[in-house]
Design a protein around this motif. Structure first.
Motif, PDB file in Angstrom:
ATOM      1  N   PRO A   1       0.795  -1.228   0.000  1.00 38.12           N
ATOM      2  CA  PRO A   1       0.000   0.000   0.000  1.00 38.12           C
ATOM      3  C   PRO A   1       0.825   1.275   0.000  1.00 38.12           C
ATOM      4  N   ASN A   2       2.035   1.216   0.547  1.00 37.65           N
ATOM      5  CA  ASN A   2       2.914   2.385   0.574  1.00 37.65           C
ATOM      6  C   ASN A   2       4.042   2.274  -0.444  1.00 37.65           C
ATOM      7  N   ASP A   3       3.805   1.462  -1.465  1.00 33.07           N
ATOM      8  CA  ASP A   3       4.749   1.251  -2.566  1.00 33.07           C
ATOM      9  C   ASP A   3       6.026   0.523  -2.151  1.00 33.07           C
ATOM     10  N   GLU A   4       5.995  -0.116  -1.001  1.00 30.70           N
ATOM     11  CA  GLU A   4       7.136  -0.939  -0.629  1.00 30.70           C
ATOM     12  C   GLU A   4       7.137  -2.211  -1.477  1.00 30.70           C
ATOM     13  N   VAL A   5       8.323  -2.657  -1.870  1.00 37.10           N
ATOM     14  CA  VAL A   5       8.426  -3.862  -2.687  1.00 37.10           C
ATOM     15  C   VAL A   5       8.317  -5.091  -1.791  1.00 37.10           C
ATOM     16  N   GLU A   6       7.246  -5.856  -1.956  1.00 38.84           N
ATOM     17  CA  GLU A   6       7.031  -7.058  -1.143  1.00 38.84           C
ATOM     18  C   GLU A   6       7.599  -8.303  -1.825  1.00 38.84           C
ATOM     19  N   ARG A   7       7.498  -8.361  -3.148  1.00 38.61           N
ATOM     20  CA  ARG A   7       8.041  -9.490  -3.906  1.00 38.61           C
ATOM     21  C   ARG A   7       8.474  -8.976  -5.272  1.00 38.61           C
ATOM     22  N   SER A   8       9.453  -9.664  -5.872  1.00 41.79           N
ATOM     23  CA  SER A   8       9.918  -9.269  -7.200  1.00 41.79           C
ATOM     24  C   SER A   8      10.585 -10.462  -7.872  1.00 41.79           C
ATOM     25  N   THR A   9      10.316 -10.623  -9.168  1.00 41.16           N
ATOM     26  CA  THR A   9      10.969 -11.707  -9.907  1.00 41.16           C
ATOM     27  C   THR A   9      10.910 -11.439 -11.389  1.00 41.16           C
ATOM     28  N   ASP A  10      11.860 -12.002 -12.109  1.00 42.64           N
ATOM     29  CA  ASP A  10      11.799 -12.058 -13.566  1.00 42.64           C
ATOM     30  C   ASP A  10      11.438 -13.484 -13.926  1.00 42.64           C
ATOM     31  N   ALA A  11      10.211 -13.691 -14.359  1.00 43.85           N
ATOM     32  CA  ALA A  11       9.734 -15.032 -14.682  1.00 43.85           C
ATOM     33  C   ALA A  11      10.244 -15.424 -16.067  1.00 43.85           C
ATOM     34  N   GLU A  12      11.133 -16.402 -16.128  1.00 46.18           N
ATOM     35  CA  GLU A  12      11.704 -16.844 -17.391  1.00 46.18           C
ATOM     36  C   GLU A  12      10.712 -17.736 -18.133  1.00 46.18           C
ATOM     37  N   PRO A  13      10.930 -17.923 -19.452  1.00 46.56           N
ATOM     38  CA  PRO A  13      10.043 -18.801 -20.221  1.00 46.56           C
ATOM     39  C   PRO A  13       9.945 -20.189 -19.594  1.00 46.56           C
ATOM     40  N   GLY A  14       8.735 -20.696 -19.516  1.00 43.49           N
ATOM     41  CA  GLY A  14       8.528 -22.040 -18.971  1.00 43.49           C
ATOM     42  C   GLY A  14       8.294 -22.060 -17.479  1.00 43.49           C
TER      43      GLY A  14
END
Length: 351
Positions: free
Chosen positions: A20-33
């Motif tokens: 809600p305060n723009d904090e990053v809770e999760r992050s990933t680069d999902a690769e093909p497959g």
């Protein structure tokens, strides 16, 4: 509101969950497959999803909630961005399949530039072409330019800002009082600056000459200008870090590549300053813009006549102000945060 931002690229799906305060809770680069269902199941549930969509045409000038009709209209715009729009739609469909009940919003790379005046947007081609094929200068990287220019305005109070989004793709924007008034990319993302594998602007007569005299098909020319030109063509390397290293060893191709890159960059910044009626601040963003002090220093040196100068010690950074003492124009490095601009647009659309 917790927002999942989705940025579909050529070979990955960048996902970032913002609280809600723009904090990053999760992050990933999902690769093909990758098993997207498994990834999202392990994350807190979002209340909304914001998608970066490359092309909004003239129809979409601000973020919009996606429904069946909007999805169809986005697909109809594929002809204007055949390399990019399908990737945006594929990312939209993949995430929607996993989160069908979560409202989704499209945020457009072209939208920020819909404010550029007709003088900057219009190509000098027959009116029947402009009307029938929606030919105009659209501009791209708008989410990045919007975020970067807003940050600079808040930090410096500047009204006339030039933003330089330098990455694998690269473009400039002239921003006056928070509105884009010119940009270097045009009908397609191929126009403008030299990029990693894209040529940037070339004489259209050259394209016609290659097709007529060398027998190259439009597809062959397009593929070459998109994927085998730019730094890759001049230096044999598309990654700016590798080009700089090779130039440091005296490699002639790499030296030429840097000279051409900086020449186009400095000329483009000067052009954007003219479009904005002057320049009070210059901001570098994107992978190259944030992490390549040499490019920033070389560009500023070329633009000293406009009042730009960077401090060598301050320039050794990837965020913050790098202006030299006494310089009339402030120069800054601003980390790219398209995800925050997407989240802002998503919340606004749902309100």
């Amino acid at each position: 509101m917790r927002v999942l931002t989705v940025n579909a690229g050529s070979s990955s799906l960048k996902l970032r969950l913002l609280g809600p305060n723009d904090e990053v809770e999760r992050s990933t680069d999902a690769e093909p497959g990758v098993d997207l269902e498994e990834v999202l199941r392990a994350w807190p549930a979002p209340e909304a999803v914001g998608h970066r969509v490359v092309h909004g045409g003239t129809r979409f000038t601000e973020p919009i909630v996606i429904d069946t009709g909007v999805r169809k209209e986005l697909e109809d715009l594929t002809a204007l961005a055949p390399l990019h729009q399908p990737k945006s739609l594929a990312g939209l469909d993949a995430v929607t399949a996993q989160l069908p009940e979560v409202p989704a919003v499209a945020c457009f790379d072209t939208a920020f530039h819909t404010t550029i005046p007709q003088a900057a947007a219009t190509y000098a081609v027959p009116g029947e072409w402009r009307e029938r094929y929606a030919i105009r200068r659209y501009g791209f990287h708008g989410l990045s330019h919007a975020w970067c220019s807003a940050r600079v305005a808040r930090f410096t109070g500047a009204r006339r800002i030039v933003t330089a989004h330098l990455g694998a793709g690269a473009s400039l924007a002239a921003v006056l009082d928070g509105r884009s008034v010119d940009t270097t990319m045009g009908f397609t993302p191929l126009e403008g600056l030299v990029m990693a594998t894209r040529s940037g602007s070339v004489d259209p007569g050259l394209v016609l000459w290659l097709e007529e005299h060398e027998g190259l098909s439009p597809r062959e020319v397009a593929e070459t200008l998109e994927k085998r030109s730019g730094l890759a063509a001049l230096a044999g390397k598309a990654d700016m870090r590798e080009v700089l290293a090779a130039a440091g060893r005296g490699d002639a191709g790499a030296v030429l590549a840097l000279d051409v890159y900086v020449h186009r960059l400095a000329a483009g910044i000067a052009s954007m300053a003219a479009a904005a009626g002057g320049i009070e601040a210059l901001a570098f963003t994107g992978g190259v813009g944030e992490h390549t002090p040499e490019i920033r220093a070389r560009a500023a040196e070329r633009l000293a006549f406009l009042g730009l100068a960077v401090d060598p010690a301050r320039n050794d950074t990837n965020e913050g102000e790098i202006t030299a003492a006494g310089a009339a124009v402030r120069t800054l490095v601003v980390p790219a945060r398209e995800d925050l601009e997407i989240a802002r647009g998503t919340r606004a659309a749902l309100r």
